[in-house]
Design an enzyme around this catalytic site. Structure first.
Site, PDB file in Angstrom:
ATOM      1  N   ASP A 204      24.572  64.591  70.495  1.00  0.00           N
ATOM      2  CA  ASP A 204      25.453  65.280  69.558  1.00  0.00           C
ATOM      3  C   ASP A 204      24.757  65.485  68.216  1.00  0.00           C
ATOM      4  OD1 ASP A 204      28.212  66.165  68.944  1.00  0.00           O
ATOM      5  OD2 ASP A 204      28.239  64.487  67.548  1.00  0.00           O
ATOM      6  N   GLU A 244      22.169  69.172  71.144  1.00  0.00           N
ATOM      7  CA  GLU A 244      22.951  70.162  70.388  1.00  0.00           C
ATOM      8  C   GLU A 244      22.220  70.414  69.066  1.00  0.00           C
ATOM      9  OE1 GLU A 244      27.335  70.876  68.313  1.00  0.00           O
ATOM     10  OE2 GLU A 244      26.414  68.895  68.260  1.00  0.00           O
TER      11      GLU A 244
HETATM   12  C1  GLC Z   1      29.503  68.080  67.448  1.00  0.00           C
HETATM   13  C2  GLC Z   1      30.620  68.237  68.439  1.00  0.00           C
HETATM   14  C3  GLC Z   1      31.911  68.441  67.692  1.00  0.00           C
HETATM   15  C4  GLC Z   1      32.174  67.257  66.802  1.00  0.00           C
HETATM   16  C5  GLC Z   1      30.972  66.997  65.892  1.00  0.00           C
HETATM   17  C6  GLC Z   1      31.072  65.659  65.220  1.00  0.00           C
HETATM   18  O1  GLC Z   1      29.269  69.226  66.729  1.00  0.00           O
HETATM   19  O2  GLC Z   1      30.330  69.293  69.318  1.00  0.00           O
HETATM   20  O3  GLC Z   1      32.985  68.647  68.563  1.00  0.00           O
HETATM   21  O4  GLC Z   1      33.299  67.460  66.003  1.00  0.00           O
HETATM   22  O5  GLC Z   1      29.766  66.993  66.602  1.00  0.00           O
HETATM   23  O6  GLC Z   1      30.775  64.629  66.136  1.00  0.00           O
END
Ligand code: GLC
Length: 545
Positions: A204, A244
């Site tokens: 993440d 991500e």
């Molecule tokens: C990432 C996730 C999102 C979340 C954020 C904080 O961007 O995809 O859903 O709110 O991280 O963890």
């Protein structure tokens, strides 16, 4: 690396399916999906052609950011099950040849996590340095991830009189990766879940993890990702790190690292955003441009392709005018937009005016070089929930059948305090049960795409090249490998068109792998006729091969 030596690189040809256990299948009627329910649904995913499940966060959580606020990394949210159920679900999936990866959310914890509770008790707490504290916020304004919901990434802790950093919500204090103890904690978390059997992690918020205050190593922030990659490789050689990284391609290259030393897969945000621009313009030109410029990466690494995910459809990488075009085309109403940058809708209603266009989009998803990712419910064309509820709009319960609550739960309505789907997309119209029995359904189409994708390894392994078909409304892309090549043709316009393929060399033949419904018979293979929003996949192979 010897190209033959790719047997362990399962993620290069994976069909990934992202789901939230909480909204997938309830087994005990309490209104929350659970692992026992998911375990019963693995066969449905297998039938669809999924080869890798990505589980959104399922650990203990106060649930103020849909589980992305974890209060115990070693636990399971008791509403969803327990460790035994998780292990069992993983085994059932792996028994079908389906891998399971999970979210690794270690940029921050929940403010309810015992580390943070201890850290804010006093400046001398042994856990103080697990987080990032400053006497006053730095002068330099940091960009907000949730504008409108937060006003700063620094929050004053009254009791100890210092500010802590939170890149996301104020209840998600950032972990301090500069502290070696924190890095050791992360390694233990990763080691624990690998031992329990997961096949890897969706990491993440990677850029936040390694930048800002509390960076692992100010001189070399990427050292943490290399460390993580080495650690995961030692513990479980074939485990995946899927990152991500919502940045431009050139920046993403740094997160792959030279010589395959960091992330194995990264979501291709640029392409996802550009697909929507091309759809809005009914012209493939912006997409052709973006794909031509997509950097080539090491053979051991790749791109995870997606159209929609659990967050807003972010358009942050487009130019301002381009973003406006996409907003106007696909999110005409204010409540469909969030944070000035994204759309909180599901794909089917966005393209709902023409089912041909929806199929075109999914044909693209499975034919652009990379590993396609579906967000649960996309396979049946679920709609978003109706109301001004931000990102939650795309996170409604899965629709299994036409019955009450779409077969998701037997709970009373009062326990499910969310609005229903937008008109025309309720379970009576859109559900797995009916679509699995209908060869013409979206489910059947997507399962065919998944199966063609898996039997066309050229798509993933081939070298991507955008060809000039003589009409910018059609994307003509090639994924070439030795002996055979894949060609994808996608007409972004509603008009029927003809494009010209380069002539085949002697002894080469073209086979149609899949094409839009009712395609006209083809003449010479160099002349390809496509219907409005039509598409065709071709394999070119030398007859000798
Ligand atoms: C990432 C996730 C999102 C979340 C954020 C904080 O961007 O995809 O859903 O709110 O991280 O963890």
């Amino acid at each position: 690396m010897n190209p033959a030596d790719t047997s362990d690189l399962w993620w290069r040809t994976a069909v990934i399916y992202c789901l939230d256990v909480e909204t997938f299948q309830d087994s005990d009627g309490d209104g929350y999906g659970d692992f026992a329910g998911l375990a019963r649904r693995i066969d449905d995913l297998d039938a669809l052609g999924v080869t890798c499940i990505w589980l959104m966060p399922f650990q203990s959580t106060p649930d103020r950011d849909d589980g992305y606020d974890i209060s115990d990394f070693y636990s399971v949210d008791p509403r969803l099950g327990d460790l035994g159920r998780v292990a069992e679900t993983i085994r059932i999936a792996q028994d079908r040849g389906i891998r399971v990866v999970m979210d690794l959310v270690v940029n921050h914890t929940s403010d309810r996590h015992p580390w943070f509770r201890a850290a804010r008790r006093s400046r001398d707490s042994p856990f103080r340095d697990y987080y990032v504290w400053r006497d006053r916020p730095p002068r330099k304004k940091q960009k907000l991830v949730f504008p409108g919901e937060e006003t700063s990434v620094w929050e004053l802790d009254e009791r100890t009189g210092q500010y802590f950093q939170h890149s996301f919500y104020r209840h998600q204090p950032d972990l301090n990766l500069a502290n070696p103890q924190v890095r050791a904690e992360i390694a233990r978390i990763v080691g624990f879940w690998l031992k329990l059997g997961v096949d890897g992690f969706r990491v993440d918020a990677v850029p936040f993890l390694i930048s800002g205050e509390g960076t692992p190593d100010a001189q070399d922030p990427h050292s943490f990702l290399r460390e993580l990659r080495r650690f995961v490789g030692r513990r479980e050689g074939s485990a995946l790190l899927l990152g991500e990284v919502g940045l431009a391609h050139e920046q993403q290259v740094e997160y792959f690292g030279g010589d395959a030393t960091q992330l194995d897969l990264q979501f291709d945000f640029v392409t996802a955003e550009t697909v929507f621009l091309a759809l809005a313009r009914r012209d493939a030109e912006p997409l052709a441009r973006a794909l031509s410029a997509r950097p080539e990466v090491d053979v051991r690494q790749g791109w995870a392709m997606f159209l929609r995910n659990h967050d807003e459809l972010s358009l942050a990488l487009l130019a301002d005018e381009e973003r406006e075009e996409v907003f106007e085309a696909f999110a005409p109403e204010e409540h469909q937009r969030v944070y000035g940058r994204g759309i909180v809708r599901r794909l089917a209603p966005m393209l709902g005016d023409d089912p041909r266009r929806l199929r075109l989009a999914y044909s693209l998803l499975f034919s652009l070089p990379g590993s396609p990712m579906l967000f649960y419910g996309e396979e049946i064309g679920m709609g978003e929930l109706d109301g001004d509820i931000g990102r939650g709009a795309v996170r409604g319960p899965m629709q299994w059948d036409a019955g009450r609550h779409g077969g998701f739960t037997t709970a009373q309505r009062s326990r499910l305090n969310r609005p229903g789907p937008v008109e025309g997309y309720g379970p009576e119209h859109v559900n797995v049960h009916d679509q699995r029995r209908d060869p013409e359904s979206l489910w059947s189409f997507i399962s065919t795409l998944a199966s063609r994708y898996r039997s066309t390894p050229e798509i993933s392994w081939g070298r991507l090249r955008v060809l000039d078909g003589g009409d910018s409304r059609v994307l003509v892309h090639e994924a070439a490998s030795e002996g055979s090549s894949f060609i994808g043709l996608h007409n972004f316009s509603p008009e029927p068109l003809t494009v010209i393929l380069p002539d085949l060399s002697d002894g080469q033949s073209a086979t149609v792998l899949i094409e839009s419904r009712g395609s006209a018979p083809q003449g010479e293979h160099s002349e390809q006729r496509l219907d409005g929003y039509g598409f065709r996949w071709l394999r070119l192979s030398s007859s000798a091969a």
